[in-house]
Structure formats: C-alpha cells, structure tokens
Write a protein that holds these residues in place. Structure first.
Motif, PDB file in Angstrom:
ATOM      1  N   GLN A 117       0.650  -1.425  -0.071  1.00  0.00           N
ATOM      2  CA  GLN A 117      -0.009  -0.111  -0.232  1.00  0.00           C
ATOM      3  C   GLN A 117       0.766   1.691  -0.327  1.00  0.00           C
ATOM      4  O   GLN A 117       0.669   2.770  -0.896  1.00  0.00           O
ATOM      5  N   ASP A 118       2.276   0.754   0.908  1.00  0.00           N
ATOM      6  CA  ASP A 118       2.716   2.688   0.808  1.00  0.00           C
ATOM      7  C   ASP A 118       3.615   2.269  -0.691  1.00  0.00           C
ATOM      8  O   ASP A 118       3.590   3.739  -0.949  1.00  0.00           O
ATOM      9  N   ASP A 121       0.269   4.341  -3.358  1.00  0.00           N
ATOM     10  CA  ASP A 121       0.621   5.826  -2.529  1.00  0.00           C
ATOM     11  C   ASP A 121       2.067   5.897  -3.305  1.00  0.00           C
ATOM     12  O   ASP A 121       1.236   7.609  -3.820  1.00  0.00           O
ATOM     13  N   SER A 125       1.746   9.275  -5.843  1.00  0.00           N
ATOM     14  CA  SER A 125       1.884  10.343  -5.527  1.00  0.00           C
ATOM     15  C   SER A 125       2.889  11.309  -6.711  1.00  0.00           C
ATOM     16  O   SER A 125       2.835  11.975  -6.183  1.00  0.00           O
TER      17      SER A 125
END
Length: 132
Positions: A117-118, A121, A125
């Motif tokens: 998930q990091d 994300d 970004s």
C-alpha cells in the motif's frame, strides 16, 4: 570469471563485476517465476507434481514452468524425482540449499506485501506530481 580480492571460497564472488557469474544468478533469483515457484514448493511442504505447481503459481505457462524448474534443478535448488511407474510420475521439491533460499525469499515476500500500500501511494503521488 571475476572474483573479489581474497581468492576462492565463500564470499569470493563479486556481483558488481560484470564478468562474475553471481550477477547472472542474482538476475535469475530476481525473476518473478523463480521466486513464485520456490515459494510454491516451500508452502507445499512436500514433493509436488508439475500440475500441482502450475495450479499454485497462477498465470505461469507450461513452457515457463518447465524452463524455471530445469534452471532451479541445474542450480541445485530443486530436486527432481522420476518414478518408474506407468504412467510415469515426476515430483519436485526444494533441496536443502533451496529451502535456505526460500527462507530468505519469504522475508522479501513479506516485506513486499507488507509495504504494497505504501508503494501504491508513493506511485500515485509521483504520478500526480509528474503529470503522469
């Protein structure tokens, strides 16, 4: 073959040297199918037939599984057992060296799934910041 200073033995190979065979081996170990086949054999915990491995590794083609198993066997990571039966039966399992590698890869797999998930994300970004 390029070796790091210090002569033969453990630790004498230098993957940062383009002529070192460890560089090619690391490339093979980083291949998706290699990682997944080793993981499938590890999770099974017992010798597996070709079809069983194929079912565990969703999306792998017959040709790719054949090539991956042959390469793993050649490198001493997988043991192939052929039984004199009719019809012929063949099973595959991790060698002790393959088991050792599987333990390392399990940590990498855990890290990847734990941070997925990091990563997603960060990608989002980045894409927003760079207009992609």
């Amino acid at each position: 073959m390029s070796e790091a200073p210090g002569g033969a033995g453990e630790g004498s190979f230098n993957p940062y040297s383009r002529a070192c065979p460890s560089r090619r081996f690391l490339k093979f170990l980083g291949d998706l199918w290699t990682v997944l086949v080793i993981g499938a054999l590890y999770e099974a915990g017992s010798p597996q037939r070709f079809t069983e491995i194929s079912l565990r590794v969703d999306g792998i083609s017959t040709k790719m599984l054949t090539n991956t198993l042959r390469a793993l066997e050649r490198d001493g990571l997988v043991l192939r057992h052929q039984y004199a039966e009719m019809p012929p039966r063949v099973t595959y399992e991790l060698s002790p060296m393959g088991q050792d590698l599987a333990n390392v890869l399990r940590d990498v797999e855990g890290w990847a799934t734990g941070h997925m998930q990091d990563v997603l994300d960060a990608r989002e970004s980045y894409d927003v910041a760079h207009g992609e």
